[in-house]
Design an enzyme around this catalytic site. Structure first.
Site, short mmCIF file in Angstrom:
data_model
loop_
_atom_site.label_atom_id
_atom_site.label_comp_id
_atom_site.label_asym_id
_atom_site.label_seq_id
_atom_site.Cartn_x
_atom_site.Cartn_y
_atom_site.Cartn_z
N ASP A 177 0.88 -1.17 0.00
CA ASP A 177 0.00 0.00 0.00
C ASP A 177 0.91 1.22 0.00
O ASP A 177 1.75 1.37 0.90
CB ASP A 177 -0.87 0.03 1.27
CG ASP A 177 -1.95 -1.05 1.25
OD1 ASP A 177 -2.07 -1.77 0.25
OD2 ASP A 177 -2.68 -1.16 2.26
N ASP A 332 -13.27 -3.74 -1.23
CA ASP A 332 -12.99 -3.35 0.16
C ASP A 332 -14.27 -3.50 0.98
O ASP A 332 -14.91 -2.50 1.32
CB ASP A 332 -12.51 -1.89 0.22
CG ASP A 332 -11.24 -1.67 -0.57
OD1 ASP A 332 -10.30 -2.47 -0.43
OD2 ASP A 332 -11.18 -0.69 -1.34
O1 1PR Z 1 -10.39 2.91 -5.10
O2 1PR Z 1 -9.53 2.34 -7.35
O3 1PR Z 1 -8.61 4.30 -6.12
O4 1PR Z 1 -8.12 1.98 -5.40
C1 1PR Z 1 -7.58 2.21 -4.14
C2 1PR Z 1 -6.97 0.94 -3.67
O5 1PR Z 1 -6.30 1.20 -2.45
C3 1PR Z 1 -8.00 -0.14 -3.40
O6 1PR Z 1 -7.55 -1.34 -3.97
C4 1PR Z 1 -8.05 -0.26 -1.88
O7 1PR Z 1 -8.14 -1.61 -1.48
C5 1PR Z 1 -6.71 0.30 -1.46
N1 1PR Z 1 -6.79 1.07 -0.20
C6 1PR Z 1 -7.37 2.26 -0.04
N2 1PR Z 1 -7.21 2.67 1.24
C7 1PR Z 1 -6.53 1.72 1.88
C8 1PR Z 1 -6.12 1.74 3.28
O8 1PR Z 1 -5.55 0.77 3.81
N3 1PR Z 1 -6.39 2.84 3.97
N4 1PR Z 1 -5.60 -0.40 1.24
C9 1PR Z 1 -6.27 0.70 0.98
C10 1PR Z 1 -6.14 -1.55 1.18
C11 1PR Z 1 -5.82 -3.62 1.91
C12 1PR Z 1 -4.91 -4.59 1.35
C13 1PR Z 1 -3.93 -5.03 2.39
C14 1PR Z 1 -4.50 -6.33 2.87
C15 1PR Z 1 -3.53 -7.19 3.60
N5 1PR Z 1 -5.26 -2.32 1.82
O9 1PR Z 1 -4.27 -4.13 0.24
O10 1PR Z 1 -2.72 -5.10 1.79
O11 1PR Z 1 -5.63 -6.07 3.69
O12 1PR Z 1 -3.12 -6.57 4.76
P1 1PR Z 1 -2.61 -7.44 6.00
O13 1PR Z 1 -1.92 -8.63 5.43
O14 1PR Z 1 -1.65 -6.54 6.71
O15 1PR Z 1 -3.81 -7.78 6.82
P2 1PR Z 1 -9.25 2.94 -6.00
#
Ligand code: 1PR
Length: 478
Positions: A177, A332
């Protein structure tokens, strides 16, 4: 491909080149194009160098066939010299070639059917798999090809023919991320249930290119970058992400997925960019797949309202031009507990993980803007409609589990997996190697993704693979 080559009058030049006897290596579509025709484009003629045609998978398994699979070598060839027989190669395709010239078949692979995954006829070699994305094994294939370009292939130390069924492996994916921190540096961050701030600051877990290289060396089967503030920044203005991709693809030879901000966009000067243009820039910079999050939710809401495909959505446009295998939908979802399945019009499950008021039922609400906004749409409907619109894979996160280390949401994964026939990546909650085994044993997910445990070096990828070895088909770390 053939249509564009015909249009640009390249076809004759390529044909002439092939007939000179000079060495040629085709990859994926570069294999398909050598045949006479394809179900993918019935009105366009192939080069017709090899008799046969290109057929769509019609099998009881997820299509596209995405991931690392083996090859059975059918005739001696210098191309595989020095390779271990257990080597796996990266495949990503929905169509395969049916060769009417048996003698041209170099390798086959099993996925529902036994299909031709490589051909070799005189100076012409072509593979269905992607050597450029197959790590060490793929680089060795290129080296062998280049060396054999100067010698007769038959003088090379040949590989021994291998028979037996090959198996698609489960993939272990490292996810980064990425966002700018308050000092303006692009950093890899990681949240707990999507909250990436600690004591008011964005957590900084390292530099994107360095971490990606580390995970490649440690045996990650794929790497995903998510630009988590892409919903408010526009990727073509946010050039660092493009630079990250370019730099990473110089040294990392496994598939790269990039997500964040892929949508149609009008900049402050009124200039309009399509999602296809954004994706094209990412593909040119080294991405193999793009991932769409927020925009997918809005597209599906529109589709459910009108009941019609427009052909204009990012999912339709990008899959039309680059193929469905290049379009991942990142979901999400968040659990919403209800006391009875009749309480909402969404797809509700009876859950073993009861709610705060001991509720027995829940549905999975889609969110946009990195979990900031919940919508009136469930994750199952989203996945189903996205598949219909042309998406090729689902990246299934879970806000409740993200960063908790408590294990994947098995109920969610089973629910979504049973609703689609495209591959699903299980994400969020991995805390130890056992969680990977659990997700592969309890669900049909094709791959599992983790972030926090890898970034914090709590569980290296090698430990996950060592634990899974002999329990689950995986790509060995050689
Ligand atoms: O909506 O098309 O602009 O895409 C934004 C992207 O960014 C989406 O794929 C969304 O999942 C991701 N995203 C947005 N905000 C966050 C955040 O964390 N605040 N991250 C985010 C999503 C989730 C996973 C993470 C797993 C594993 N992160 O990518 O890597 O949950 O984590 P873990 O193993 O530590 O539990 P758009």
């Amino acid at each position: 491909m053939m249509h564009i080559m015909d249009q640009k009058q390249y076809t004759q030049a390529l044909n002439d080149f092939l007939l000179t006897g000079r060495p040629f290596l085709g990859i994926c579509l570069g294999l398909h194009a050598l045949f006479e025709r394809s179900e993918e484009a019935p009105d366009v003629k192939g080069l017709g160098i090899i008799p046969g045609f290109v057929k769509k998978f019609d099998i009881d398994l997820s299509v596209p066939h995405i991931g690392w699979n083996g090859i059975s070598i059918k005739k001696e060839s210098g191309l595989f010299a020095g390779l271990d027989q257990s080597e796996k190669f990266y495949f990503v395709h929905s169509y395969y070639v049916v060769s009417e010239d048996e003698s041209a078949v170099l390798t086959t692979t099993n996925y529902g059917v036994e299909f031709v995954s490589g051909i070799q006829k005189d100076n012409i070699t072509a593979t269905q798999f992607h050597p450029e994305k197959s790590g060490r094994a793929g680089l060795l294939v290129f080296k062998n090809f280049l060396e054999s370009a100067y010698e007769s292939v038959n003088e090379q130390p040949g590989s021994i023919a291998v028979s037996g069924k090959t198996k698609l492996t489960k993939r272990i994916i490292a996810c980064l991320d990425v966002r700018s921190n308050d000092q303006g540096d692009l950093v890899v961050t990681k949240g707990d249930q999507y909250d990436v701030r600690e004591d008011g600051n964005v957590r900084n877990l390292g530099k994107p290119v360095e971490l990606a290289e580390r995970y490649y060396m440690e045996g990650a089967d794929e790497i995903t970058f998510l630009n988590i503030t892409g919903f408010r920044d526009f990727p073509l203005e946010d050039m660092p992400m493009i630079e990250v991709l370019k730099a990473t693809s110089e040294n990392v030879f496994v598939p790269l997925t990039i997500g964040g901000g892929i949508r149609n966009y009008t900049d402050k000067n009124g200039k309009t960019y399509t999602a296809l243009e954004v994706a094209a820039e990412y593909f040119r910079s080294g991405a193999d797949k793009i991932s769409i999050g927020s925009d997918a939710v809005l597209i599906v809401e529109e589709y459910l309202k009108s009941g019609q495909k427009t052909g204009q959505s990012s999912i339709e446009q990008i899959s039309e031009v680059y193929g469905s295998q290049a379009v991942v939908i990142s979901i999400d979802p968040r659990r919403i507990y209800v006391t009875s399945p009749e309480d909402v019009k969404h797809i509700v499950i009876e859950t073993k993980e009861k709610g705060p008021k001991n509720e027995q039922y829940c549905w999975y609400q889609c969110t946009i803007k990195g979990g900031r906004e919940g919508r009136d749409l469930d994750a199952v409907t989203l996945a189903r409609v996205c598949e219909e619109l042309g998406a090729g894979e689902i990246l299934l996160n879970c806000i409740d589990k993200d960063g908790t280390g408590a294990g994947f949401d098995i109920e969610l994964i089973n629910l979504v997996k049973s609703a689609v026939s495209i591959p699903v990546i299980a994400s969020s909650g991995a805390g130890c190697p056992e969680h990977f085994y659990e997700v592969f044993k309890e669900t049909q997910a094709e791959s599992a993704l983790a972030a926090g445990i890898f970034h914090r070096r709590e569980v290296p990828i090698v430990d996950v693979k060592t634990y899974l070895k002999d329990k689950v088909e995986i790509r060995a770390i050689l």
